[in-house]
Design a protein around this motif. Structure first.
Motif, PDB file in Angstrom:
ATOM      1  N   LYS A  62       0.826  -1.203   0.000  1.00  0.00           N
ATOM      2  CA  LYS A  62       0.000   0.000   0.000  1.00  0.00           C
ATOM      3  C   LYS A  62       0.862   1.256   0.000  1.00  0.00           C
ATOM      4  O   LYS A  62       0.541   2.250  -0.675  1.00  0.00           O
ATOM      5  CB  LYS A  62      -0.933  -0.016   1.198  1.00  0.00           C
ATOM      6  CG  LYS A  62      -1.991  -1.115   1.143  1.00  0.00           C
ATOM      7  CD  LYS A  62      -2.933  -1.022   2.338  1.00  0.00           C
ATOM      8  CE  LYS A  62      -3.993  -2.126   2.259  1.00  0.00           C
ATOM      9  NZ  LYS A  62      -4.928  -2.065   3.419  1.00  0.00           N
ATOM     10  N   ASP A  63       1.950   1.194   0.739  1.00  0.00           N
ATOM     11  CA  ASP A  63       2.848   2.345   0.750  1.00  0.00           C
ATOM     12  C   ASP A  63       3.477   2.566  -0.622  1.00  0.00           C
ATOM     13  O   ASP A  63       3.597   3.713  -1.093  1.00  0.00           O
ATOM     14  CB  ASP A  63       3.946   2.146   1.798  1.00  0.00           C
ATOM     15  CG  ASP A  63       3.376   2.019   3.205  1.00  0.00           C
ATOM     16  OD1 ASP A  63       2.278   2.552   3.444  1.00  0.00           O
ATOM     17  OD2 ASP A  63       4.021   1.363   4.051  1.00  0.00           O
ATOM     18  N   SER A  66       0.939   3.996  -3.111  1.00  0.00           N
ATOM     19  CA  SER A  66       0.655   5.415  -2.853  1.00  0.00           C
ATOM     20  C   SER A  66       1.798   6.305  -3.320  1.00  0.00           C
ATOM     21  O   SER A  66       1.575   7.458  -3.725  1.00  0.00           O
ATOM     22  CB  SER A  66       0.388   5.633  -1.362  1.00  0.00           C
ATOM     23  OG  SER A  66       1.544   5.319  -0.588  1.00  0.00           O
ATOM     24  N   HIS A  69       1.945   8.111  -6.903  1.00  0.00           N
ATOM     25  CA  HIS A  69       1.284   9.383  -7.158  1.00  0.00           C
ATOM     26  C   HIS A  69       2.138  10.573  -6.710  1.00  0.00           C
ATOM     27  O   HIS A  69       1.653  11.717  -6.736  1.00  0.00           O
ATOM     28  CB  HIS A  69      -0.058   9.426  -6.423  1.00  0.00           C
ATOM     29  CG  HIS A  69      -1.011   8.354  -6.872  1.00  0.00           C
ATOM     30  ND1 HIS A  69      -1.788   8.462  -7.996  1.00  0.00           N
ATOM     31  CD2 HIS A  69      -1.291   7.125  -6.346  1.00  0.00           C
ATOM     32  CE1 HIS A  69      -2.518   7.380  -8.144  1.00  0.00           C
ATOM     33  NE2 HIS A  69      -2.231   6.540  -7.161  1.00  0.00           N
TER      34      HIS A  69
END
Length: 941
Positions: A62-63, A66, A69
Motif C-alpha cells: 500500500k505504501d 501510494s 502518485h
C-alpha cells in the motif's frame, strides 16, 4: 423659522465606558472554560500491520502504490523497483492486488521521466510472466487505453518506450491484443505518417488510400528509416497475432502440414467421429451423431450489421469484414511502398549494384514484404481470400514489379568496417533499434511467396499467362536452384518455398514445369538426417499434392510422385519404431494412395509386406496402436497375399503383440478378401488362394506354429501329459494370453461358420487336427479350449466325427477338466473369465458329441490311478453330474458311471475319503432320483 434638531448617527462599534469600581463586562467572543475533557487513544489506527510483507525499506504494498502518485520521479522509480522486489519475495501479493498493480503501472506509461517508464515496463514484464491471460483479460482494456495514449503522445521518448510496452504484451498476451485491432492499427499509422491536408483535386489524383503521407520528426534519437523499421517490426508481430487469433476462432489448424489445404481453399480439419461398432451392436441404447463431427460450423452469410462508425474512417471499424481489410490495406500499402522507395534511393547511392542491399535496407524490405503477406491473410473468411488477392493484383502488381522484381534476386552488400573512435551516443542509439539481421535467402524466399500469390489468382480469373511469364521465370528459376542445391534449409524457409511451389504447380498447369519443381523438392526429400518437422513437412506436401490428381491432369501420373510413393513402404519398414510420429505420417500417405489404387505403391507394398508384417520385428507389432490399425487396414488394398504373408499375419494374431480387437479386424479383412466369403470384387483375380485361407484360419485357431509345438514337446515333462489313462494336466498359459487367444478363436469360428457347407468345413478342420495335432503329448490349455470351442460350433448333426479326432478331443477334455479343478481352488476374481471359458468349451463339446463323453468316462480307469489322484477323479465326476446339459448324457452311460463309482469305493481306504466321496455319492443319487421321478411321471400321464 424653526431650528431642526440633527439626528445622532449610531456607530457600528460603540466604545464601552468603563467606570472605576465596576466589574468589566465580558467580551462577546470570550471562551467558556467551564468544561471537562477526556483523552481518546487511536493506537490501532496508527499501528502498522506487523504481518504484512515489506521490502528491505520496510514498505508494504500500500505504501509503494501510494508513492506512485508522488510528484518526484525518483520516488516513483523507487516505488516501482520496490514493487518488483516485494512481488519477487512474496508472489501471493500479486494475486491479491493485481487490479491495483496493473492500473497504477499503466498510469505511468506516459510519465515524463524515462527512468520511471523503464521501471514500469520491467514491472509489467514481471507481472505478465506470472499472470496468465485469463486473469489479465478483465483489466486489459485499461492497459490498452494507456498504451494507445503512450503511442500517440507528443513526446518522442514516450512513443519509443510505448513500443517496449507493446513488446511485453505481444510476448505474453498476443490474443488479447489481437481482439482489439482497430485502434492499435491507427496508432501504428500515426507513428510513421500523418494525414495529408492536400486539396480534393490532388487527393483524387493520388487515388484511394493516399490520404496519409510519411512523416519525419527531427527530434528523434534515430534516423527516419531506423524509426520506421522499429515500428514495422512491431506492426508485423501484431498482424501475425491477429492472423493466428482469427485462425483459432475459425478452427483452422496452424500447423505446417495443414497450410497447403488452406492454399487450396479448404477449411480446417474437424475431429472425426469414431464409433466402435462391435460395442454398439450388442448395446440396447443408441448413440448420438453430431453435425460437423461435433465442431461448430463456420457461418456463411451475406447479411452484415450496420457499422458503429461511418465507413471510410481509416481502420476504426476494425477488420471484421473484407471491405475493412481492403480499406486498411489501401492506406498501409502505399505507405510501405514509399518507405521502401525512400530506403532504396538512399541505399542506391552507396553502391552501383542495385541488387546488393545493406543490412538495414534488407531488414526494412523484409518487414515490408512480411506485412504485405500478412495483409493477405487478414480476410475474415476463406471465401474472401480470392477476392482480396484479385484486388491486390489489380491495384499493386505494377508497383511490386517495378520496386521489388526489378533487381531480383537480392544479395548482401559487404561494407568494410572502418576503424574509428566510437561515439557513446551513437552506440547507445544503435542498441535501441530491435532490428534483426536478415539473410538474403530469407528475403528472396519471402519475395517469391508474395509475388506468386498474385499470379495464382490471375489464372483462376482466366487471364492470359504471357504477361506474367517475364517476371515469373526468375522466380521459378530461383526456387528450383535453391531446392536443387542440396543445402539444408531451415523449416521456415522450406515451408515458404513449398508453398511457392504448390501455387506454381496449381496455377501453371504445365507438366514440364510440374516435373521440374517436384524433382527439385525431391532432392530435399532425399537428404539424410532431417528432423521430424522438416520430414513431416515434405511428406505432407507430397501427400496433399497427390490428392489433387483428380482435379489437375498435369499432376496425374507424375513420375516424381510415382517414385516417391513407391519408396514409402521401404522407408516405413526401415524406420520401424525408431520414430513413431514419422511412421504415422508415412502410413497416412500410404493409406491415401492405396485407397486410390495407385499401382506403383501397391506393388511396392506387396514387395515389402512380409517385412512390414513380421511378427517379431515388423512395424505392425512395434508401432503404437493407432499406427497398427492403419497397417491392418492396408491389407484390404493389397493386390495379392502370399502364403508367407498369411503365416506372418497368423502369428501376429496369436502372439499377443496386437490387441484382440485389432486381431479380429485383421481376420475379418482377410475373410472379405477371400473368394470363400462370397464377396465379389469385380473381375480382378483372387487375392489369396482358398487353401492358403483355410491354412491361415487353422493356424490362427491353434495359436501355435509347428516349430513352437515341436519345441513344447521337447521341453515337456511326462508329468505334464503322461501317456497313462489318468487325467492329464495341460500346459498352462498366463491369463492375458489365454484371454487374447479365446477372443481370436471366437472370430475364427465366426468366419468358419460363414464359409458355406458346415459339414465340409468340419471335415477340413477334422483332417487338420488328425494330421497335425493328434500325436502331441503336450497340449497348451488355450489351444485345447479353442479346438473344443470350434468343434462344438461347427459340428453338423449329419456328420460323424472320426475315432482319432474323438480320442484327441477326449484327452483335451480331461486336461481342461483337471485344469478347471486347479482354477477353482484359486479364488482370484481375474480368473473367473478363464474358468467360464474352459468349462463352457468342455460342456459344449461333451453335450454336442455324446460319444465324446463316453470316451472320457472310459478313459477314467480307477485301477491305474494312485491314491492321491482319486479325489481329483471324484471331483471331475461331480462336476459332470451337476450340469443340467450333461445330465441326460450321463444317464445314458449310467452303467459305466456305476462301475467307476464302485471302483472308487473299493480302492478308497481310510477316513480321508469321506468328504469328496460323500459329495460324489450325493450327486449321483440326486441325478438317479431325478431320472426315476421323470420316468414315474411319464408313466402316469
Amino acid at each position: 423659522m424653526t431650528k431642526c434638531k440633527k439626528k445622532k448617527r449610531q456607530d457600528d462599534f460603540q466604545k464601552v465606558k468603563l467606570k472605576v469600581g465596576k466589574t468589566k463586562p465580558k467580551a462577546d467572543n470570550a471562551t467558556n472554560i467551564n468544561f471537562r475533557t477526556k483523552g481518546i487513544n487511536l493506537t490501532e489506527q496508527l499501528k502498522k500491520d506487523a504481518n504484512a510483507p515489506t521490502t528491505h525499506r520496510k514498505l508494504n504494498i500500500k505504501d509503494l502504490l501510494s508513492q506512485l502518485h508522488h510528484y518526484s520521479g525518483t520516488v516513483k522509480q523507487g516505488a516501482l523497483v520496490g514493487l518488483r522486489e516485494l512481488l519477487t519475495l512474496h508472489p501471493s501479493e500479486l494475486d491479491q492486488h493485481l487490479s491495483s498493480l496493473l492500473s497504477e503501472a499503466a498510469a505511468v506509461f506516459t510519465d515524463k521521466d524515462p527512468n520511471v517508464r523503464m521501471s514500469a515496463t520491467r514491472l509489467l514484464r514481471f507481472i505478465a510472466q506470472s499472470v496468465p491471460a485469463e486473469r489479465t483479460s478483465p483489466f486489459f482494456p485499461l492497459l490498452s487505453a494507456h498504451l494507445s495514449c503512450a503511442m500517440t503522445h507528443i513526446e518522442t521518448g514516450i512513443q519509443e518506450d510505448a513500443l517496449k510496452v507493446l513488446d511485453v504484451l505481444l510476448d505474453h498476451y498476443p490474443a488479447l491484443l489481437a481482439a482489439r485491432p482497430a485502434l492499435l492499427l491507427t496508432n501504428f499509422l500515426e507513428l510513421i505518417s500523418h494525414r495529408s491536408t492536400g486539396g480534393g483535386a490532388r487527393k483524387g489524383q493520388e487515388g484511394k488510400g493516399r490520404s496519409w503521407a510519411l512523416s519525419v520528426n527531427p527530434n528523434r534519437n534515430m534516423t527516419g528509416q531506423q524509426w520506421r523499421l522499429t515500428v514495422l517490426l512491431r506492426l508485423g508481430r501484431f498482424l501475425q497475432a491477429v492472423v493466428e487469433e482469427r485462425r483459432a476462432e475459425e478452427g483452422v489448424a496452424c500447423v505446417s502440414g495443414d497450410m497447403f489445404s488452406v492454399l487450396n481453399g479448404q477449411g480446417g480439419a474437424n475431429a472425426p467421429l469414431e464409433l466402435n461398432w462391435e460395442e454398439l451392436t450388442y448395446r440396447k441404447g443408441g448413440f448420438q451423431v453430431f453435425e460437423h463431427s461435433g465442431a461448430m460450423p463456420t457461418p456463411h452469410s451475406t447479411f452484415k450489421l450496420r457499422p458503429e462508425t461511418e465507413p471510410g474512417a481509416g481502420v476504426s471499424e476494425g477488420l471484421g469484414t473484407g471491405e475493412a481489410v481492403r480499406g486498411f490495406a489501401s492506406t498501409l500499402v502505399p505507405l510501405l511502398l514509399d518507405v521502401w522507395v525512400e530506403a532504396s534511393a538512399s541505399d542506391r547511392s552507396k553502391t552501383d549494384s542495385a541488387h546488393l542491399l545493406t543490412p538495414d535496407a534488407m531488414s526494412l524490405m523484409y518487414q515490408v514484404l512480411s506485412i504485405l503477406q500478412l495483409l493477405r491473410k487478414l480476410a475474415p473468411q476463406r471465401e474472401y481470400q480470392d477476392t482480396l488477392d484479385v484486388w491486390f493484383r489489380s491495384e499493386y502488381l505494377g508497383d511490386f514489379k517495378q520496386h521489388f522484381m526489378k533487381n531480383f534476386p537480392y544479395g548482401n552488400l559487404d561494407t568494410p568496417k572502418q576503424r574509428r573512435k566510437t561515439d557513446p551516443k551513437r552506440s547507445k542509439q544503435a542498441t535501441t533499434i530491435p532490428g534483426q539481421t536478415v539473410e538474403p535467402l530469407a528475403l528472396n524466399v519471402l519475395l517469391c511467396q508474395v509475388m506468386v500469390s498474385m499470379v495464382t489468382l490471375s489464372q483462376r480469373e482466366g487471364q492470359a499467362q504471357e504477361p506474367d511469364a517475364e517476371w515469373l521465370m526468375p522466380l521459378r528459376g530461383f526456387v528450383q536452384e535453391t531446392l536443387s542445391s542440396g543445402a539444408k534449409l531451415s523449416q521456415r524457409h522450406l515451408h515458404t518455398l513449398l508453398e511457392t511451389v504448390w501455387r506454381m504447380v496449381i496455377t501453371q498447369r504445365s507438366r514440364a514445369v510440374t516435373e521440374d519443381l517436384l524433382q527439385a523438392v525431391y532432392v530435399q526429400y532425399q537428404q539424410m538426417n532431417l528432423n521430424l518437422q522438416t520430414r513431416t513437412l515434405l511428406l505432407s506436401f507430397y501427400s496433399r499434392l497427390y490428392l489433387q490428381e483428380h482435379n489437375h491432369t498435369h499432376i496425374a501420373r507424375s513420375r516424381v510422385l510415382s517414385r516417391w510413393l513407391a519408396a514409402l513402404p521401404l522407408q516405413l519398414s526401415q524406420l520401424g519404431h525408431r520414430n513413431p510420429a514419422l511412421s504415422d505420417r508415412l502410413l497416412l500417405s500410404i493409406q491415401a494412395a492405396a485407397s486410390r489404387g495407385n499401382k506403383a505403391l501397391l506393388n511396392s507394398l506387396h514387395t515389402h509386406a512380409c517385412r512390414l508384417y513380421d511378427p517379431q520385428e515388423g512395424s505392425v507389432v512395434l508401432l503404437p496402436a493407432e499406427s497398427q490399425q492403419r497397417l491392418v487396414q492396408l491389407l484390404y488394398f493389397l493386390p495379392v497375399m502370399s502364403q508367407g504373408l498369411l503365416a506372418n499375419l497368423s502369428r501376429c494374431c496369436t502372439a499377443g503383440r496386437v490387441s484382440a480387437g485389432l486381431a479380429a479386424s485383421l481376420i475379418r479383412i482377410i475373410h472379405l478378401r477371400s473368394s470363400l466369403s462370397g464377396w465379389s470384387v469385380g473381375s480382378q483375380d483372387a487375392t489369396l488362394r482358398d487353401v492358403d485361407y483355410i491354412s491361415f484360419l487353422f493356424s490362427t485357431l491353434t495359436g501355435f506354429s509347428s516349430d513352437e509345438l515341436a519345441t513344447l514337446q521337447e521341453a515337456g515333462d511326462e508329468s505334464v501329459l503322461p501317456p497313462s489313462p489318468s487325467p492329464p494336466q495341460p500346459l498352462p498359459h498366463p491369463l492375458e494370453q489365454f484371454t487374447h487367444h479365446w477372443d481370436v478363436v471366437e472370430e475364427v469360428c465366426h468366419c468358419l461358420e460363414t464359409l458355406g457347407s458346415r459339414s465340409q468345413c468340419f471335415d477340413v478342420l477334422q483332417n487338420g487336427i488328425c494330421k497335425n495335432l493328434t500325436g502331441l503329448a503336450v497340449i497348451p490349455d488355450s489351444m485345447a479350449a479353442g479346438l473344443l470351442r470350434a468343434v462344438a460350433r461347427l459340428l453338423d448333426l449329419s456328420f460323424l466325427p472320426s475315432e482319432p479326432l474323438l480320442r484327441f478331443l477326449s484327452r483335451c477334455c480331461l486336461s481342461l477338466l483337471s485344469l478347471l479343478l486347479t482354477l477353482q481352488q484359486d479364488t482370484a476374481s481375474e480368473n473367473n473369465h478363464k474358468r467360464e471359458a474352459v468349462w463352457g468349451a468342455c460342456v459344449a463339446a461333451l453335450s454336442s458329441i455324446p460319444r465324446l463323453l463316453r470316451l472320457v468316462l472310459q478313459s477314467l480307469r480307477v485301477r491305474d490311478l494312485c491314491e492321491e489322484e482319486l479325489p481329483q477323479l471324484a471331483q471331475i465326476l461331480s462336476l459332470l453330474l451337476q450340469h443340467t446339459a450333461l445330465r441326460n448324457h450321463m444317464l445314458a452311460n449310467a452303467t459305466l458311471l456305476q462301475h467307476i463309482i464302485q471302483d472308487l469305493t473299493r480302492y478308497c481306504r481310510g477316513e480321508s475319503k469321506e468328504q469328496w466321496m460323500t459329495d460324489l455319492l450325493y450327486c449321483y443319487s440326486v441325478t438317479m432320483a431325478t431320472h426315476r421321478g421323470n420316468l414315474g411321471l411319464r408313466d402316469i400321464y
